[in-house]
Design an enzyme around this catalytic site. Structure first.
Site, PDB file in Angstrom:
ATOM      1  N   GLN A  21      -4.513  -5.513   6.699  1.00  0.00           N
ATOM      2  CA  GLN A  21      -5.619  -6.349   5.812  1.00  0.00           C
ATOM      3  C   GLN A  21      -5.503  -7.650   6.471  1.00  0.00           C
ATOM      4  OE1 GLN A  21      -7.634  -5.559   3.528  1.00  0.00           O
ATOM      5  NE2 GLN A  21      -7.004  -3.398   3.484  1.00  0.00           N
TER       6      GLN A  21
ATOM      7  N   LYS B 149     -10.697  -1.356   9.934  1.00  0.00           N
ATOM      8  CA  LYS B 149     -10.456  -2.589   9.217  1.00  0.00           C
ATOM      9  C   LYS B 149     -10.833  -3.810   9.938  1.00  0.00           C
ATOM     10  CE  LYS B 149      -7.947  -0.418   5.991  1.00  0.00           C
ATOM     11  NZ  LYS B 149      -8.128  -0.271   4.357  1.00  0.00           N
TER      12      LYS B 149
ATOM     13  N   HIS C  65       0.828  -1.122  -0.027  1.00  0.00           N
ATOM     14  CA  HIS C  65      -0.199  -0.134   0.012  1.00  0.00           C
ATOM     15  C   HIS C  65       0.907   1.233   0.030  1.00  0.00           C
ATOM     16  CE1 HIS C  65      -2.686   3.006   1.744  1.00  0.00           C
ATOM     17  NE2 HIS C  65      -3.894   2.229   1.294  1.00  0.00           N
TER      18      HIS C  65
ATOM     19  N   CYS D 114      -4.754   2.450  -3.764  1.00  0.00           N
ATOM     20  CA  CYS D 114      -3.512   3.084  -3.214  1.00  0.00           C
ATOM     21  C   CYS D 114      -2.404   2.101  -3.051  1.00  0.00           C
ATOM     22  CB  CYS D 114      -3.864   3.312  -1.611  1.00  0.00           C
ATOM     23  SG  CYS D 114      -4.868   4.945  -1.576  1.00  0.00           S
TER      24      CYS D 114
ATOM     25  N   ASP E 140       2.807  -5.157   8.286  1.00  0.00           N
ATOM     26  CA  ASP E 140       1.822  -4.274   7.899  1.00  0.00           C
ATOM     27  C   ASP E 140       0.540  -5.125   8.155  1.00  0.00           C
ATOM     28  OD1 ASP E 140      -0.454  -2.763   7.100  1.00  0.00           O
ATOM     29  OD2 ASP E 140       0.212  -2.263   5.339  1.00  0.00           O
TER      30      ASP E 140
END
Length: 628
Positions: A425, A448, A345, A586, A422
């Site tokens: 997600q 999220k 991202h 993104c 990260d």
């Protein structure tokens, strides 16, 4: 009847618990009495027997998993019938969608379903040979997401399903929220937040024993993972768009919020609103308890060693920038190298580019193959003694690829590099165990994972965080200030300058409670089968190109449709009440790896159903035919 009250005038918790249990004894129910004390709640119930058995006579079950029937996502009422009462009468298996077949986990006319060519499909070992699945959700191998932990899919035994706390009330009750876990705020000299004794019976922790009302999940009437009842917990899913029921397939952008989260935030503002730490009054104690309890919930959810490793920030983007502006500024110099993946991202690219330009650091990129998978051999070639940081996503927001995080982290540590993972997600789809993964930093956003916007988390190893100078200065993060010198608190407070997003941190804690109630492993297995079902239908639509076909992926289904722009597809779907994301998400570098500037991206969550997928596929076929 007189009601016992405590010194604050509120109903006594234990009295209400006893009263409730007496009431429940008069109600036909095989469940054990419910406790008002959260630590006595049982673990999440299993997801087997999700929907009633509606197989035609003579059709064998899909298979057995430890003597428990496997989930059959197709056993839902056909969308065209318009009847959502799956428990009154005999529901129907969805009919074949425009000749595209039915769920890979279903049976058509008593025959074994084969959704791929026999030469390119393999029996799924988890389903005891009862049918075939694609070699993967993308046609290139059985998903390792079900192979990585055990050789066969293990679900909790039905004996573990006992009484469950009532957090699913279909109507607002006087409290209408998930009780907090008991929590003790540190009262060391360094962190003496307020002088009031931190008793769990004060503030919000005065839990009112909630009644078992009509919710089938909490009462045990229905299976614990009945998606049609779970959807009722999400008020926005009752909305209509263009006269159609909303189908929310934009979960990778943001997830919807259950009533329990919404009510918890309202309760904070109605009963606890105050700034936290250091105050002499009751509301400050309540607010601090709620805020720090949320931190403990996050710690347990990601399996950090200590709450001192959990920093509240605005979201994953701010967390990454914090690491770049603090750790990166302090530790990187000209000639050092940062490794990122091609899947990232923009939030995990731009801060490092800015740092590289400022410090003379080199950015190196891990390539991916044509399925969107990290090429580990090429990654290993990038590592050397100049590598100081490896930063990458656990799940791609554009493709859904699940990266081999543990391997990537271990290889980085072999050359002395730090790692940032990260998890924006991944946290809503996969179990995250940071003590196992051993990442140095980990980030995610509350919105999220069914929580509020504007709140997120930076995890960092405690010793590492305490070596870093804070990137913002102000109140709440200092021990002592003179005009000549400032002494900072240790982590996490040193990174939480000023008044933070207290209410939404509490809301994030409630969202984690909700996910834990359903069980992250249960969520993962359900969503995996839903992804298989969706992929099996979408891949056969003429002119539809799936983008991101890694064997191991989470609930993202990026595609393009020949003859139509992505915006045209997205707008046409919206006319049918279907919300998907179109654009570059993104993540322009990874889309350009596939020669694209944008895709249509449906993305799934546990409140989505096969019926939602059916409607999506029907709508795409209508777009192709010009009938939409």
């Amino acid at each position: 009847m007189s009601i016992n009250t405590n010194p604050e005038g509120l109903p006594d918790v234990r009295f209400l618990e006893e009263l409730a249990n007496k009431f429940f004894q008069e109600v036909p129910n095989t469940e054990s009495p419910i406790s008002a004390v959260p630590e006595q709640w049982p673990n999440s119930a299993p997801i087997h027997n999700t929907l009633p058995d509606t197989r035609p006579e003579g059709v064998p079950p899909l298979g057995s998993i430890n003597n428990v029937n496997a989930i059959d996502l197709s056993r839902q009422q056909s969308h065209s019938q318009g009847n959502y009462n799956h428990y009154a009468g005999e529901p129907h298996v969805p009919s074949s969608l425009a000749g595209k077949g039915i769920s890979p986990s279903a049976y058509a006319q008593g025959n074994e379903v084969n959704i791929a060519d026999p030469q390119t499909s393999l029996p799924d070992p988890h389903f005891a040979g009862q049918g075939r699945v694609p070699q993967s959700v993308a046609g290139s191998g059985i998903s390792p997401s079900l192979q990585s932990n055990t050789s066969s899919l293990q679900l909790p035994h039905s004996d573990t399903y006992q009484s469950l706390p009532e957090i699913h009330s279909l109507e607002r009750n006087p409290v209408g929220l998930v009780p907090q876990l008991p929590f003790q705020v540190s009262t060391t000299p360094e962190q003496a937040y307020y002088f009031l004794e931190n008793d769990w019976q004060t503030g919000f922790a005065k839990v009112i024993a909630q009644e078992k009302k009509n919710h089938p999940i909490a009462s045990g009437i229905k299976s614990s993972f009945d998606v049609n009842w779970i959807k009722k917990d999400f008020p926005i899913l009752q909305e209509k768009v263009n006269g159609r029921p909303l189908i929310w397939l934009d979960n990778a952008a943001t997830t919807q919020k259950p009533r329990q989260v919404i009510d918890r935030i309202s309760y904070f503002y109605e009963h606890e609103n105050s700034n936290i730490h250091r105050a002499a009054h009751e509301l400050a104690a309540r607010a601090t308890d709620a805020y720090e309890a949320a931190r403990e919930k996050v710690r347990a959810f990601i399996n950090a060693r200590s709450t001192n490793e959990v920093v509240f920030v605005r979201g994953a983007t701010e967390a990454i920038n914090l690491v770049a502006k603090s750790w990166g500024e302090q530790n990187l110099k000209e000639g050092d190298e940062i490794v990122v993946s091609n899947l990232e991202h923009h939030a995990n690219i731009v801060p490092w580019q800015q740092l590289a330009a400022k410090k003379g650091v080199k950015l190196r990129v891990i390539p991916v193959d044509d399925d969107g998978q990290i090429i580990l051999d090429e990654y290993a070639k990038l590592l050397n003694n100049r590598t100081k940081l490896v930063t990458f996503t656990q799940v791609s927001n554009a493709l859904g690829t699940v990266t081999p995080a543990k391997q990537i982290i271990d290889l980085a540590h072999q050359v002395g590099a730090k790692t940032l993972l990260d998890g924006a997600q991944s946290v809503s789809h996969l179990k995250v165990d940071l003590q196992y993964l051993n990442a140095d930093f980990f980030v995610f956003s509350g919105h999220k994972v069914f929580g509020p916007t504007g709140i997120g988390v930076l995890y960092g190893k405690e010793d590492l965080l305490n070596q870093i100078q804070p990137w913002q200065g102000g109140g709440n993060m200092i021990k002592d200030v003179t005009f000549e010198h400032t002494q900072f608190h240790p982590a996490p407070n040193r990174f939480e300058a000023g008044t933070g997003n207290i209410a939404d941190a509490v809301g994030l804690g409630a969202a984690i409670d909700y996910v834990n109630f359903l069980g992250i492993d249960n969520i993962h297995h359900y969503e995996h089968q839903l992804l298989v079902y969706a992929t099996s239908l979408l891949k056969d639509i003429p002119g539809l190109r799936l983008v991101g076909t890694a064997p191991d992926k989470a609930s993202v289904l990026s595609f393009t449709l020949k003859g139509f722009t992505n915006d045209e597809v997205g707008q046409a779907l919206n006319k049918n009440g279907i919300a998907v994301r179109t654009g570059h998400h993104c993540a322009q570098p990874i889309l350009r790896r596939f020669g694209l500037e944008s895709t249509v991206r449906p993305s799934l969550a546990f409140y989505n159903t096969c019926q939602d997928i059916d409607t999506l596929v029907e709508s795409i076929l209508k777009i192709q035919s010009g009938k939409n």
